[in-house]
Design an enzyme around this catalytic site. Sequence first.
Site, PDB file in Angstrom:
ATOM      1  N   ASP A  91      43.556   5.432 -71.975  1.00  0.00           N
ATOM      2  CA  ASP A  91      42.039   5.169 -71.607  1.00  0.00           C
ATOM      3  C   ASP A  91      41.701   3.788 -71.618  1.00  0.00           C
ATOM      4  OD1 ASP A  91      39.780   7.122 -70.580  1.00  0.00           O
ATOM      5  OD2 ASP A  91      39.069   5.039 -70.878  1.00  0.00           O
ATOM      6  N   GLN A 104      36.169   2.465 -62.632  1.00  0.00           N
ATOM      7  CA  GLN A 104      35.196   3.242 -62.076  1.00  0.00           C
ATOM      8  C   GLN A 104      34.973   2.531 -60.744  1.00  0.00           C
ATOM      9  OE1 GLN A 104      32.852   4.712 -59.903  1.00  0.00           O
ATOM     10  NE2 GLN A 104      31.390   3.257 -60.971  1.00  0.00           N
ATOM     11  N   SER A 105      35.597   2.723 -59.646  1.00  0.00           N
ATOM     12  CA  SER A 105      35.609   1.975 -58.377  1.00  0.00           C
ATOM     13  C   SER A 105      34.489   2.425 -57.531  1.00  0.00           C
ATOM     14  CB  SER A 105      36.895   1.732 -57.858  1.00  0.00           C
ATOM     15  OG  SER A 105      37.195   3.072 -56.989  1.00  0.00           O
ATOM     16  N   LYS A 143      32.768  -6.343 -62.815  1.00  0.00           N
ATOM     17  CA  LYS A 143      33.991  -7.119 -62.242  1.00  0.00           C
ATOM     18  C   LYS A 143      33.893  -8.555 -62.642  1.00  0.00           C
ATOM     19  CE  LYS A 143      36.545  -3.637 -60.702  1.00  0.00           C
ATOM     20  NZ  LYS A 143      38.102  -3.739 -60.789  1.00  0.00           N
ATOM     21  N   ARG A 164      42.774   6.967 -49.749  1.00  0.00           N
ATOM     22  CA  ARG A 164      41.523   6.651 -49.957  1.00  0.00           C
ATOM     23  C   ARG A 164      40.729   7.861 -50.483  1.00  0.00           C
ATOM     24  NH1 ARG A 164      38.600   2.546 -52.018  1.00  0.00           N
ATOM     25  NH2 ARG A 164      37.493   1.109 -50.686  1.00  0.00           N
ATOM     26  N   THR A 191      37.402  -8.052 -56.880  1.00  0.00           N
ATOM     27  CA  THR A 191      36.965  -7.595 -55.697  1.00  0.00           C
ATOM     28  C   THR A 191      35.890  -8.526 -55.059  1.00  0.00           C
ATOM     29  OG1 THR A 191      35.382  -5.889 -54.951  1.00  0.00           O
ATOM     30  CG2 THR A 191      35.357  -6.290 -57.253  1.00  0.00           C
ATOM     31  N   ARG A 237      42.039  13.992 -66.842  1.00  0.00           N
ATOM     32  CA  ARG A 237      40.994  14.631 -66.179  1.00  0.00           C
ATOM     33  C   ARG A 237      41.407  16.154 -66.250  1.00  0.00           C
ATOM     34  NH1 ARG A 237      39.201  10.039 -66.725  1.00  0.00           N
ATOM     35  NH2 ARG A 237      38.898   8.270 -65.002  1.00  0.00           N
ATOM     36  N   ASP A 274      45.356   2.307 -54.947  1.00  0.00           N
ATOM     37  CA  ASP A 274      46.304   1.123 -55.242  1.00  0.00           C
ATOM     38  C   ASP A 274      47.353   1.467 -56.108  1.00  0.00           C
ATOM     39  OD1 ASP A 274      44.366   0.194 -53.578  1.00  0.00           O
ATOM     40  OD2 ASP A 274      43.866  -1.473 -54.573  1.00  0.00           O
TER      41      ASP A 274
HETATM   42  P1  NAP Z   1      40.400   4.476 -57.078  1.00  0.00           P
HETATM   43  O1  NAP Z   1      41.364   5.082 -56.175  1.00  0.00           O
HETATM   44  O2  NAP Z   1      39.037   4.744 -57.689  1.00  0.00           O
HETATM   45  O3  NAP Z   1      41.450   4.414 -58.334  1.00  0.00           O
HETATM   46  C1  NAP Z   1      40.735   4.097 -59.761  1.00  0.00           C
HETATM   47  C2  NAP Z   1      41.820   4.595 -60.719  1.00  0.00           C
HETATM   48  O4  NAP Z   1      41.149   4.153 -62.294  1.00  0.00           O
HETATM   49  C3  NAP Z   1      42.188   5.919 -60.939  1.00  0.00           C
HETATM   50  O5  NAP Z   1      43.440   6.057 -61.294  1.00  0.00           O
HETATM   51  C4  NAP Z   1      41.502   6.521 -62.293  1.00  0.00           C
HETATM   52  O6  NAP Z   1      41.872   7.555 -62.732  1.00  0.00           O
HETATM   53  C5  NAP Z   1      41.469   5.252 -63.273  1.00  0.00           C
HETATM   54  N1  NAP Z   1      40.437   5.227 -63.939  1.00  0.00           N
HETATM   55  C6  NAP Z   1      39.122   5.452 -64.028  1.00  0.00           C
HETATM   56  N2  NAP Z   1      38.429   5.407 -65.162  1.00  0.00           N
HETATM   57  C7  NAP Z   1      39.516   5.194 -66.078  1.00  0.00           C
HETATM   58  C8  NAP Z   1      39.546   4.913 -67.469  1.00  0.00           C
HETATM   59  N3  NAP Z   1      38.443   4.951 -68.168  1.00  0.00           N
HETATM   60  N4  NAP Z   1      40.820   4.682 -67.932  1.00  0.00           N
HETATM   61  C9  NAP Z   1      41.863   4.731 -67.383  1.00  0.00           C
HETATM   62  N5  NAP Z   1      41.857   4.807 -65.874  1.00  0.00           N
HETATM   63  C10 NAP Z   1      40.762   5.031 -65.407  1.00  0.00           C
HETATM   64  O7  NAP Z   1      40.630   2.589 -56.693  1.00  0.00           O
HETATM   65  P2  NAP Z   1      41.542   1.898 -55.792  1.00  0.00           P
HETATM   66  O8  NAP Z   1      40.780   1.796 -54.511  1.00  0.00           O
HETATM   67  O9  NAP Z   1      43.041   2.244 -55.988  1.00  0.00           O
HETATM   68  O10 NAP Z   1      41.275   0.352 -56.782  1.00  0.00           O
HETATM   69  C11 NAP Z   1      41.971  -0.060 -57.573  1.00  0.00           C
HETATM   70  C12 NAP Z   1      41.313  -1.075 -58.196  1.00  0.00           C
HETATM   71  O11 NAP Z   1      41.120  -2.500 -57.431  1.00  0.00           O
HETATM   72  C13 NAP Z   1      40.042  -0.811 -58.825  1.00  0.00           C
HETATM   73  O12 NAP Z   1      39.945  -1.607 -60.109  1.00  0.00           O
HETATM   74  C14 NAP Z   1      39.083  -1.245 -58.036  1.00  0.00           C
HETATM   75  O13 NAP Z   1      37.937  -1.633 -58.479  1.00  0.00           O
HETATM   76  C15 NAP Z   1      39.716  -2.616 -57.295  1.00  0.00           C
HETATM   77  N6  NAP Z   1      39.402  -2.968 -55.987  1.00  0.00           N
HETATM   78  C16 NAP Z   1      39.556  -1.982 -55.074  1.00  0.00           C
HETATM   79  C17 NAP Z   1      39.248  -2.435 -53.681  1.00  0.00           C
HETATM   80  C18 NAP Z   1      39.455  -1.343 -52.524  1.00  0.00           C
HETATM   81  O14 NAP Z   1      38.764  -1.758 -51.491  1.00  0.00           O
HETATM   82  N7  NAP Z   1      40.070  -0.404 -52.658  1.00  0.00           N
HETATM   83  C19 NAP Z   1      38.816  -3.639 -53.344  1.00  0.00           C
HETATM   84  C20 NAP Z   1      38.627  -4.501 -54.404  1.00  0.00           C
HETATM   85  C21 NAP Z   1      38.953  -4.223 -55.798  1.00  0.00           C
HETATM   86  P3  NAP Z   1      41.785   9.227 -62.221  1.00  0.00           P
HETATM   87  O15 NAP Z   1      42.339   9.071 -61.007  1.00  0.00           O
HETATM   88  O16 NAP Z   1      42.051   9.911 -63.192  1.00  0.00           O
HETATM   89  O17 NAP Z   1      40.136   8.983 -61.688  1.00  0.00           O
HETATM   90  O1  G4F Z   2      33.211   2.409 -48.537  1.00  0.00           O
HETATM   91  P1  G4F Z   2      32.085   1.792 -49.465  1.00  0.00           P
HETATM   92  O2  G4F Z   2      31.578   2.648 -50.296  1.00  0.00           O
HETATM   93  O3  G4F Z   2      32.845   0.466 -49.882  1.00  0.00           O
HETATM   94  P2  G4F Z   2      32.333  -0.706 -50.869  1.00  0.00           P
HETATM   95  O4  G4F Z   2      30.844  -0.279 -51.593  1.00  0.00           O
HETATM   96  O5  G4F Z   2      32.253  -2.069 -50.096  1.00  0.00           O
HETATM   97  O6  G4F Z   2      33.027  -0.871 -52.038  1.00  0.00           O
HETATM   98  C1  G4F Z   2      34.502  -0.662 -52.000  1.00  0.00           C
HETATM   99  O7  G4F Z   2      35.088  -2.243 -51.710  1.00  0.00           O
HETATM  100  C2  G4F Z   2      34.858  -2.990 -52.811  1.00  0.00           C
HETATM  101  C3  G4F Z   2      35.328  -4.236 -52.280  1.00  0.00           C
HETATM  102  O8  G4F Z   2      34.500  -5.267 -51.484  1.00  0.00           O
HETATM  103  C4  G4F Z   2      35.580  -2.552 -53.911  1.00  0.00           C
HETATM  104  F1  G4F Z   2      35.647  -3.474 -55.060  1.00  0.00           F
HETATM  105  C5  G4F Z   2      34.925  -1.369 -54.457  1.00  0.00           C
HETATM  106  O9  G4F Z   2      35.655  -0.845 -55.327  1.00  0.00           O
HETATM  107  C6  G4F Z   2      35.179  -0.193 -53.242  1.00  0.00           C
HETATM  108  O10 G4F Z   2      36.446   0.101 -53.016  1.00  0.00           O
HETATM  109  O11 G4F Z   2      30.915   1.489 -48.596  1.00  0.00           O
HETATM  110  C7  G4F Z   2      31.250   0.087 -47.400  1.00  0.00           C
HETATM  111  C8  G4F Z   2      29.724   0.115 -46.860  1.00  0.00           C
HETATM  112  C9  G4F Z   2      28.668  -0.108 -47.935  1.00  0.00           C
HETATM  113  O12 G4F Z   2      28.076  -1.262 -47.078  1.00  0.00           O
HETATM  114  C10 G4F Z   2      27.770   1.360 -47.738  1.00  0.00           C
HETATM  115  O13 G4F Z   2      26.257   1.088 -47.932  1.00  0.00           O
HETATM  116  O14 G4F Z   2      29.414   1.135 -46.383  1.00  0.00           O
HETATM  117  C11 G4F Z   2      28.163   1.594 -46.536  1.00  0.00           C
HETATM  118  N1  G4F Z   2      27.824   2.876 -46.099  1.00  0.00           N
HETATM  119  C12 G4F Z   2      27.070   3.110 -45.170  1.00  0.00           C
HETATM  120  N2  G4F Z   2      27.092   4.757 -45.151  1.00  0.00           N
HETATM  121  C13 G4F Z   2      28.396   3.973 -46.690  1.00  0.00           C
HETATM  122  C14 G4F Z   2      27.983   5.054 -46.398  1.00  0.00           C
HETATM  123  N3  G4F Z   2      29.114   3.962 -47.986  1.00  0.00           N
HETATM  124  C15 G4F Z   2      29.542   5.400 -48.167  1.00  0.00           C
HETATM  125  N4  G4F Z   2      30.566   5.320 -49.425  1.00  0.00           N
HETATM  126  N5  G4F Z   2      29.051   6.423 -47.862  1.00  0.00           N
HETATM  127  C16 G4F Z   2      28.238   6.348 -46.789  1.00  0.00           C
HETATM  128  O15 G4F Z   2      27.899   7.366 -46.343  1.00  0.00           O
END
Ligand code: NAP
Ligand code: G4F
Length: 323
Positions: free
Chosen positions: A60, A85-86, A155, A186, A127, A37, A15
């Site tokens: 950080d 830590q997502s 969260k 992703r 989230t 990192r 994001d």
């Molecule tokens: P992401 O790809 O995992 O990115 C996470 C970012 O946080 C990376 O830039 C990572 O740095 C940084 N980070 C981790 N630990 C840190 C620390 N201690 N200090 C500073 N930065 C740190 O996640 P994303 O999918 O872009 O999601 C963005 C945000 O939205 C997250 O907060 C996530 O929990 C939230 N969210 C995501 C989703 C989704 O479906 N994608 C949905 C709802 C909410 P590095 O690159 O160095 O690891």
């Molecule tokens: O892709 P996932 O790991 O995403 P999850 O757990 O929904 O979390 C993501 O979305 C959240 C928003 O609701 C964010 F806040 C969070 O940071 C992250 O971006 O898993 C999606 C689903 C789960 O039910 C998991 O159990 O897929 C299922 N799954 C089945 N097999 C798997 C797998 N997930 C992963 N990662 N790997 C598998 O092999």
Amino acid sequence: MSNKSAVITGITGQDGAYLSKLLLEKGYAVHGVLARRSSDTLWRLRELGIDGEVRLHDGDLTDLSSLIRVLQASGAAEVYNLGAQSFVGSSWQQPILTAQVDGVGALNVLEAVRLVNPQARFYQASTSEMFGLIQADRQDERTPFYPRSPYGVAKVMAHWATVNYRESFGMHASSGILFNHESPLRGIEFVTRKVSDAVARIKLGRQKVLKLGNIDAKRDWGFAGDYVEAMWLMLQQPAADDYVIATGQTTTVRQMCDIAFAHVGLRADDHLEIDPKFMRPAEVDVLLGNPAKAKERLGWEPKTSLAQLITMMVDADMRRLAG
Ligand code: NAP
Ligand code: G4F
């Protein structure tokens, strides 16, 4: 065009990269907090061709003084807290780190904003994982939370800290409760990208089997490029608030796999295997968002269907592997 300055924590994440691109296109000076990192974390910014355009500051989320310094140096009018830590799966192995980064880390950013420039607008990346064991068939801003993972618990703390700073100090602090959103950027550990990468490898003859966990889980999946627009829109409103951002459609992991395999002329059933290693100690079985408030107040709607999203991801992985 804007001459504003913005700070993004998590700028190297999925994001963070898309939001940086959006803000640069709008004329912002974009500053990012770079958590050092040992491996290359700038690949997403490079893929979007913007690695030379953002200004990176070492910092950080667990280090309040580094956040204060970034806010002072940037003069930011908008602060987007996307760092975390997502990965839900890892949060059972690293619950304390997850709480420190995702929970206390958000509080650190709120404190830094309050100390440096309380007029700055703040966005918290909340989230749908906070809904966990869902308390309503379609989840909206009024649905009670019931987190099912250490990640969800952390969260929830960050979400309520955001609401609390808005109510306590009058800060323009908004929380975007975003449902799952995906893209070619992703991380490989998340299920959509694990699938798109595996489908490309299987099609190219480099892999035979795809091992997954709970393929009956249902998610409301959208495109990250659409969702970062909602983040920006929230900070342009006269008053801060909380918004659910979702598509309003839910799909099983199995159906998502069918779309991905069918795109390259294969059948998911011929390649899928269930591996208990990928099951979670507590699962979020189904998520389905109601984004009506975002549509009404922000004029935001998703533009990308799940089929468009998954085929885009498979095509990108085919190109990467072929290249
Ligand atoms: P992401 O790809 O995992 O990115 C996470 C970012 O946080 C990376 O830039 C990572 O740095 C940084 N980070 C981790 N630990 C840190 C620390 N201690 N200090 C500073 N930065 C740190 O996640 P994303 O999918 O872009 O999601 C963005 C945000 O939205 C997250 O907060 C996530 O929990 C939230 N969210 C995501 C989703 C989704 O479906 N994608 C949905 C709802 C909410 P590095 O690159 O160095 O690891
Ligand atoms: O892709 P996932 O790991 O995403 P999850 O757990 O929904 O979390 C993501 O979305 C959240 C928003 O609701 C964010 F806040 C969070 O940071 C992250 O971006 O898993 C999606 C689903 C789960 O039910 C998991 O159990 O897929 C299922 N799954 C089945 N097999 C798997 C797998 N997930 C992963 N990662 N790997 C598998 O092999």
